[in-house]
Design a protein around this motif. Sequence first.
Motif, PDB file in Angstrom:
ATOM      1  N   GLU B 112     -30.230  40.050  59.949  1.00  0.00           N
ATOM      2  CA  GLU B 112     -30.284  39.536  61.321  1.00  0.00           C
ATOM      3  C   GLU B 112     -30.076  38.027  61.406  1.00  0.00           C
ATOM      4  O   GLU B 112     -29.697  37.514  62.449  1.00  0.00           O
ATOM      5  CB  GLU B 112     -31.603  39.939  61.976  1.00  0.00           C
ATOM      6  CG  GLU B 112     -31.690  41.447  62.152  1.00  0.00           C
ATOM      7  CD  GLU B 112     -33.013  41.908  62.718  1.00  0.00           C
ATOM      8  OE1 GLU B 112     -33.846  41.063  63.086  1.00  0.00           O
ATOM      9  OE2 GLU B 112     -33.203  43.136  62.783  1.00  0.00           O
ATOM     10  N   CYS B 115     -26.298  37.785  61.768  1.00  0.00           N
ATOM     11  CA  CYS B 115     -25.645  38.547  62.845  1.00  0.00           C
ATOM     12  C   CYS B 115     -25.404  37.642  64.045  1.00  0.00           C
ATOM     13  O   CYS B 115     -26.307  36.966  64.520  1.00  0.00           O
ATOM     14  CB  CYS B 115     -26.511  39.734  63.245  1.00  0.00           C
ATOM     15  SG  CYS B 115     -25.850  40.664  64.643  1.00  0.00           S
ATOM     16  N   ILE B 116     -24.130  37.619  64.550  1.00  0.00           N
ATOM     17  CA  ILE B 116     -23.836  36.796  65.734  1.00  0.00           C
ATOM     18  C   ILE B 116     -23.899  37.633  67.012  1.00  0.00           C
ATOM     19  O   ILE B 116     -23.679  37.119  68.101  1.00  0.00           O
ATOM     20  CB  ILE B 116     -22.451  36.121  65.625  1.00  0.00           C
ATOM     21  CG1 ILE B 116     -21.335  37.146  65.379  1.00  0.00           C
ATOM     22  CG2 ILE B 116     -22.460  35.075  64.522  1.00  0.00           C
ATOM     23  CD1 ILE B 116     -19.931  36.542  65.410  1.00  0.00           C
ATOM     24  N   GLY B 117     -24.163  38.926  66.869  1.00  0.00           N
ATOM     25  CA  GLY B 117     -24.274  39.769  68.065  1.00  0.00           C
ATOM     26  C   GLY B 117     -22.957  39.995  68.779  1.00  0.00           C
ATOM     27  O   GLY B 117     -22.891  40.000  69.999  1.00  0.00           O
ATOM     28  N   CYS B 118     -21.870  40.206  68.004  1.00  0.00           N
ATOM     29  CA  CYS B 118     -20.560  40.430  68.644  1.00  0.00           C
ATOM     30  C   CYS B 118     -20.418  41.879  69.102  1.00  0.00           C
ATOM     31  O   CYS B 118     -19.595  42.183  69.961  1.00  0.00           O
ATOM     32  CB  CYS B 118     -19.411  40.050  67.708  1.00  0.00           C
ATOM     33  SG  CYS B 118     -19.180  41.129  66.280  1.00  0.00           S
ATOM     34  N   GLY B 119     -21.187  42.781  68.519  1.00  0.00           N
ATOM     35  CA  GLY B 119     -21.193  44.166  68.977  1.00  0.00           C
ATOM     36  C   GLY B 119     -20.086  45.036  68.411  1.00  0.00           C
ATOM     37  O   GLY B 119     -19.994  46.216  68.724  1.00  0.00           O
ATOM     38  N   MET B 132     -27.559  46.914  70.296  1.00  0.00           N
ATOM     39  CA  MET B 132     -27.779  45.474  70.352  1.00  0.00           C
ATOM     40  C   MET B 132     -29.101  45.215  71.068  1.00  0.00           C
ATOM     41  O   MET B 132     -29.309  45.697  72.173  1.00  0.00           O
ATOM     42  CB  MET B 132     -26.653  44.812  71.134  1.00  0.00           C
ATOM     43  CG  MET B 132     -26.840  43.326  71.280  1.00  0.00           C
ATOM     44  SD  MET B 132     -25.829  42.425  70.141  1.00  0.00           S
ATOM     45  CE  MET B 132     -24.231  42.625  70.903  1.00  0.00           C
ATOM     46  N   ALA B 136     -33.169  39.685  71.469  1.00  0.00           N
ATOM     47  CA  ALA B 136     -32.874  38.893  70.271  1.00  0.00           C
ATOM     48  C   ALA B 136     -31.380  38.625  70.115  1.00  0.00           C
ATOM     49  O   ALA B 136     -30.997  37.704  69.395  1.00  0.00           O
ATOM     50  CB  ALA B 136     -33.407  39.610  69.039  1.00  0.00           C
ATOM     51  N   GLY B 137     -30.524  39.452  70.748  1.00  0.00           N
ATOM     52  CA  GLY B 137     -29.080  39.255  70.625  1.00  0.00           C
ATOM     53  C   GLY B 137     -28.545  39.575  69.244  1.00  0.00           C
ATOM     54  O   GLY B 137     -27.509  39.059  68.842  1.00  0.00           O
ATOM     55  N   VAL B 138     -29.261  40.421  68.510  1.00  0.00           N
ATOM     56  CA  VAL B 138     -28.765  40.854  67.206  1.00  0.00           C
ATOM     57  C   VAL B 138     -28.722  42.379  67.165  1.00  0.00           C
ATOM     58  O   VAL B 138     -29.398  43.054  67.949  1.00  0.00           O
ATOM     59  CB  VAL B 138     -29.640  40.347  66.028  1.00  0.00           C
ATOM     60  CG1 VAL B 138     -29.567  38.841  65.926  1.00  0.00           C
ATOM     61  CG2 VAL B 138     -31.075  40.819  66.177  1.00  0.00           C
ATOM     62  N   MET B 139     -27.903  42.912  66.234  1.00  0.00           N
ATOM     63  CA  MET B 139     -27.725  44.343  66.159  1.00  0.00           C
ATOM     64  C   MET B 139     -28.898  44.981  65.429  1.00  0.00           C
ATOM     65  O   MET B 139     -29.319  44.498  64.378  1.00  0.00           O
ATOM     66  CB  MET B 139     -26.409  44.640  65.443  1.00  0.00           C
ATOM     67  CG  MET B 139     -25.898  46.031  65.645  1.00  0.00           C
ATOM     68  SD  MET B 139     -25.739  46.540  67.377  1.00  0.00           S
ATOM     69  CE  MET B 139     -24.322  45.619  67.927  1.00  0.00           C
TER      70      MET B 139
END
Lengths: 291, 248
Positions: B112, B115-119, B132, B136-139
């Motif tokens: 985490e 992880c940039i949270g791009c999805g 997502m 937190a904006g992380v996967m």
Amino acid sequence: MHPAPSIIIFTVLSGLGFGLLFWLGLGIPDTKGWDAFAIYAVGFICSVVGLVASTFHLGNPQRAWRAFTQWRSSWLSREGWFAVLALMFIGLYALFIIFFENRMNVLGFIGSILCLITVFATSMIYAQMKSVPRWNHWTTCALFLLLSLAGGAILAGQSLAGLVLLILTGIAQIIVWTKGDERFTERGSTIETATQLGHIGKVRLFESPHTGTNYLLKEMVYQVGRKHAQKLRRISFVLMCIVPAVILLLLPSNLFFIAIAALLHLGGTFISRWLFFAEAEHVVGLYYGKR
Amino acid sequence: MTDLPKQTQRKLGLVIDLDTCVGCHACVTACKGWNTENYGAPLSDKDAYGADPVGTFLNRIHSYEVQPEQGCAQTIHFPKSCLHCDDAPCVTVCPTGASYKRVEDGIVLVNEDHCIGCGLCAWACPYGAREMDQTAGVMKKCTLCVDRIYNQNLPEEDRVPACVRTCPAGARHFGDFSDPQSNVSQLIAERGSLNLMPEQNTKPVNQYLPPRPKDTWTDVDSTATTSTPVAQEPKGFLAWLDRTLDSL
């Protein structure tokens, strides 16, 4: 798939920007001084605004630099690298043209190739997705590349090349739409293959896992825009291909008409790209009895 | 690196028995509880007590109705979490290297902090196993309770994923698929197994045991006499009573 505005702006604007920079890198049109500055600025603004927009949908954009690390396996990572390299080569090439009137053809040529590879890498982010049958085909890459080249040719004031490319784009777009409509069924994913319960009988969702919605449904089972899809396809086709082609064919190639053609083309491309996402169905919808 | 390992030393995963699962959602609750309090960012909820609650879950139970050509429909409860695929498409698309498949046990995890949270990984997964986290904006995804199964501070019986530990029906089994003698290997050898969406070529490690065939019956005429008289003519005392009453 959810048509996130940031991703639509990213793919359309950076596609157009890299398309223009491709032509400029080949020395088309041959400009100098402030004229060169202006047209390179358009190319750079489009591609950079697009790339910046792509970071708006990130959950943690402060770590975006990490996306450069996985170029060996990830198309998204490769896209980042090629974009930076293309901008560096074309930027250097432009610098020498604008300030030193020195055209270094090798730099421009390498930059042009890198622009095309960047657009290809962008298209592969979508074309690689087996889970979205509509995208998972080489025609997705062909359409992205043709759109980029055609848009670039319009902005570069290349009437003949623009006309030919717009016709090719139109053909590719029609193939992408019609073949794409059938591909989900062709690939054979159904609620029965998803659950593997087909050997017992016909499967239907009896109860959803949750009463509300969730991330998966919002992100990947987006169904809102399909009602007007056919109408939007026609509007986008007219704006993206037909009207700019007519302008290139019949009207004089001056700044005013180029701007009009480019803006209409851009508008049509935005609608087409919105449909690209909104019409795409992810196989996970099958688990929810939806497509 | 987000390249997939050519081979993993062990293949840890779950066997889920679709015949036994009663759809009680206890595993969902246990999973959310453990994974909110332990490894990584908590599994957040939004508008939890409002009109439109939405939250992150690593395990969800679908219920399907399956209608055979003849006979009654069957209700089949269908728990779904990460299948820890051998050819995990979610791993190779990751631009940052946050998603990876472990060489030592085959567990697919998300770092985490990277992880940039791009999805993109959630898009690549055909099973909807990744969600997502909206806070937190992380996967987030199933870790196979990596912080339980190796945890020396827990009693040995607790060193299994929370969903397996809590399942009151015994429908969930945890083990090593690379060992043919393990409980999970023997279960699928005995009962057969279901590989979800084989057309996606993901080679899932987790396996599902198919529902056992239901009983069948032959139709019986419920109006027909089901017993015959033991004797046509009365004997003994009843015969005397019969004769006496007749003669009166």
